[in-house]
Design a protein around this motif. Structure first.
Motif: not given
Length: 146
Positions: A89-98, A49-52, A133-135
């Motif tokens: 999870p709806f993860v973007l490979a290029t941005d973990w804040q969206k 888990l990297v972010n929410y 959070k900003r990652v």
């Protein structure tokens, strides 16, 4: 002169204020949509888990839909979104804040149609995304060496 003007203008201001108050009592138009309460979508990378990201989603309904009845189903929409977000999870490979909006919209459109029945949902849109959070963005993979 100014005093006379104020004396004559006072009744007009009172009448105008009453007319404005009458406008506030008119029932507001109900839009053909359901806004979901913010939902925290997990950003999971390599099983960690990297972010929410808190997403605000709007389910737009077709004309003639019973908006009041469908708005009562808002917790069902959120539940379906949470289940989808934890399953894949709806993860973007290029941005973990969206989140990946296209995947989220496709999943939510499918779920919303199942919850409301066919021919009720016009579209789904993500109105806002706020990261917990900003990652740092992911590092680009190193080039392959020959």
């Amino acid at each position: 002169m100014l005093k006379r003007l104020l004396i004559f203008a006072a009744p007009l201001l009172i009448v105008a204020g009453g007319a404005h108050a009458a406008d506030d009592k008119k029932p507001k138009e109900v839009g053909q949509y359901v806004d979901l309460q913010p939902v925290a979508m997990p950003i999971v990378v390599d099983g960690r888990l990297v972010n929410y990201v808190f997403v605000y989603v709007r389910v737009n309904l077709k004309a003639g839909a019973d908006v009041i009845k469908i708005r009562d189903k808002e917790p069902m929409f959120r539940d379906a979104l949470v289940r989808d977000g934890h399953r894949t999870p709806f993860v973007l490979a290029t941005d973990w804040q969206k989140v990946d909006e296209a995947k989220l919209i496709a999943a939510m459109t499918r779920d919303a149609s199942a919850i409301t029945g066919p021919g009720v949902v016009a579209s789904v849109s993500v109105t806002s995304q706020t990261p917990q959070k900003r990652v740092m963005p992911p590092r680009p993979s190193p080039p392959d060496k020959p």
